[in-house]
Design an enzyme around this catalytic site. Structure first.
Site, PDB file in Angstrom:
ATOM      1  N   GLY A  16     -11.649   9.058   7.073  1.00  0.00           N
ATOM      2  CA  GLY A  16     -10.927  10.322   6.915  1.00  0.00           C
ATOM      3  C   GLY A  16     -10.858  11.085   8.236  1.00  0.00           C
ATOM      4  O   GLY A  16     -10.501  10.523   9.270  1.00  0.00           O
ATOM      5  N   GLY A  22       3.748  14.331   0.782  1.00  0.00           N
ATOM      6  CA  GLY A  22       4.355  13.095   0.278  1.00  0.00           C
ATOM      7  C   GLY A  22       3.925  11.886   1.087  1.00  0.00           C
ATOM      8  O   GLY A  22       3.595  12.002   2.272  1.00  0.00           O
ATOM      9  N   ASP A  55      -2.033   4.187   4.152  1.00  0.00           N
ATOM     10  CA  ASP A  55      -0.940   3.220   4.313  1.00  0.00           C
ATOM     11  C   ASP A  55      -0.324   3.338   5.712  1.00  0.00           C
ATOM     12  O   ASP A  55       0.000   2.339   6.353  1.00  0.00           O
ATOM     13  CB  ASP A  55       0.128   3.437   3.245  1.00  0.00           C
ATOM     14  CG  ASP A  55      -0.441   3.249   1.840  1.00  0.00           C
ATOM     15  OD1 ASP A  55      -1.319   2.385   1.685  1.00  0.00           O
ATOM     16  OD2 ASP A  55      -0.017   3.977   0.931  1.00  0.00           O
TER      17      ASP A  55
HETATM   18  O1  RIB Z   1      -1.647   4.854  -1.025  1.00  0.00           O
HETATM   19  C1  RIB Z   1      -0.863   5.832  -1.664  1.00  0.00           C
HETATM   20  C2  RIB Z   1      -0.116   5.237  -2.809  1.00  0.00           C
HETATM   21  O2  RIB Z   1      -1.038   4.847  -3.789  1.00  0.00           O
HETATM   22  C3  RIB Z   1       0.828   6.173  -3.481  1.00  0.00           C
HETATM   23  O3  RIB Z   1       2.100   6.204  -2.895  1.00  0.00           O
HETATM   24  C4  RIB Z   1       0.819   5.692  -4.909  1.00  0.00           C
HETATM   25  O4  RIB Z   1       2.002   5.073  -5.294  1.00  0.00           O
HETATM   26  C5  RIB Z   1      -0.378   4.755  -5.020  1.00  0.00           C
HETATM   27  O5  RIB Z   1       0.023   3.464  -5.138  1.00  0.00           O
END
Ligand code: RIB
Length: 298
Positions: free
Chosen positions: A215, A279, A246
Site C-alpha cells: 500500500g 474508479g 492492477d
Molecule cells: O482489482 C480491482 C477489481 O477487482 C475491480 O475492478 C473489480 O472488478 C474486482 O474484480
C-alpha cells in the site's frame, strides 16, 4: 513497445460512493452510483495499454446488457479482443463496490469469468509466443491459470502472477512464475502460511521472485534467495484504491525491460496516481503522466 498478453477477468464495476460502510442489516443513503468497466484482467490490460504497450486480453464476457459496453470499452482503449469470448446464456462478471473514505469493499460475481477454460488459453498460444510478458490473476478458474503458466513456459515468456483474490497454490506452479506480485495477506495464503508471519520471512519461503506490495509503504522486491529491496511509496491523497494493484502489475510488466528497480519504481508511481482518482479503469494513468509524476517527485 512492450507486447503484453493478459489472461483474466472482465467485470462491470457497480460502484456506490458512500459516506461510510454500512453495518450488517443497515441501510445507508449513498452519495453517487457509477458503472465503470473493471475486473482484474481487463484492468491490467487497459492499464498496460494506457502506458503504451501493445496488449491482447484472453477472457470471457456474457450475453447481457453489460457485455457490449465491456467489449467496446476494451476496444476503445486499444486492447486486442480477438481472444475475448462471448458466452451465451450467462451474464458478464460484476463487482459490487462500496467506496468510503478512500477505502473499498468488493463483492465479485464471476459469471462468465467462470467459463474461461484451458482451451481459451491454448487458442491464444500464437499471441503468447513473442510476447514480452504474460499477466494473470486468480479471478478465473484455476485450470485456466495453470494453462497460462504452461503455455507461457512452453513459449519461453515470463509470467507475472498476481495472486488476487488470494488462494493457496501448488508450489510447482510457482516455480513457473517469473514474478509473484501479492500483498502480505495474499502471499501468506498462496503459501498456506499464517497471516501473522513477517512479510520478509514469507518472501524467503516463496519458490520464485516476489514483488510484494504494501500500500502506501510501497513495495519490496527480490529474486528468489536474495535479500529483498524496498521501493518507498509515493504520498498522495487517497480517493479510491480500486484497481491500484492492477495498475501496479501492468506497469511492472510494461517497464520490466528497464530493469526490476526501475519497473517497481514506475509501478509504485502509476499505482499512486490511480489511488488519487476515482474508479479502477477510470483512474489509470498514461505513460506521460507517470513521467510527469516522477519528475514532480524529484
Ligand atoms: O482489482 C480491482 C477489481 O477487482 C475491480 O475492478 C473489480 O472488478 C474486482 O474484480
Amino acid at each position: 513497445m512492450a507486447r503484453i498478453v493478459v489472461v483474466g477477468s472482465i467485470n462491470m464495476d457497480l460502484v456506490t460512493l458512500s459516506p461510510r460502510f454500512p453495518d450488517p442489516g443497515e441501510t445507508l443513503t449513498g452519495d453517487r452510483f457509477l458503472t465503470i468497466p473493471g475486473g482484474k484482467g481487463a484492468n491490467q490490460a487497459v492499464a498496460a495499454a494506457r502506458l503504451g504497450a501493445s496488449v491482447a486480453l484472453v477472457g470471457c464476457i456474457g450475453d447481457d446488457a453489460f457485455a457490449q459496453a465491456l467489449h467496446d470499452g476494451l476496444v476503445a482503449e486499444g486492447v486486442d479482443v480477438t481472444h475475448v469470448t462471448r458466452v451465451a446464456g450467462i451474464g458478464s462478471g460484476t463487482a459490487s463496490i462500496t467506496v468510503a473514505g478512500g477505502e473499498n469493499s468488493i463483492v465479485v460475481v464471476p459469471a462468465a469469468n467462470g467459463r474461461v477454460t484451458p482451451a481459451h488459453v491454448e487458442a491464444a498460444r500464437d499471441i503468447v509466443r513473442g510476447a514480452d510478458a504474460v499477466l494473470v490473476q486468480l479471478e478465473i478458474p484455476l485450470d485456466a491459470v495453470e494453462a497460462t503458466l504452461r503455455v507461457a513456459d512452453d513459449e519461453g515468456v515470463p509470467v507475472i502472477l498476481n495472486p488476487a483474490p488470494a488462494q493457496r497454490l501448488p508450489t510447482e506452479w510457482l516455480s513457473r512464475v517469473r514474478f509473484l506480485t501479492p500483498n502480505q495477506h495474499e502471499l501468506a495464503t498462496v503459501l498456506g502460511a499464517g497471516d501473522d508471519n513477517d512479510f520478509r520471512d514469507l518472501m524467503r519461503r516463496a519458490p520464485c521472485a516476489v514483488v510484494l506490495t504494501r500500500g502506501a509503504e510501497g513495495a519490496w522486491f527480490g529474486e528468489k534467495d536474495e535479500a529483498p529491496e524496498h521501493q518507498a511509496g509515493f504520498k498522495v491523497e487517497a480517493v479510491d484504491s480500486t484497481g491500484a494493484g492492477d495498475t501496479f502489475n501492468a506497469a511492472l510488466a510494461v517497464y520490466l525491460s528497464e530493469g526490476l528497480d526501475n519497473a517497481v519504481r514506475k509501478a509504485c508511481a502509476a499505482a499512486a496516481i490511480a489511488v488519487s482518482r476515482l474508479g479502477a479503469q477510470a483512474g489509470m494513468p498514461r505513460a506521460d503522466e507517470v513521467t510527469a509524476f516522477l519528475e514532480a517527485q524529484g
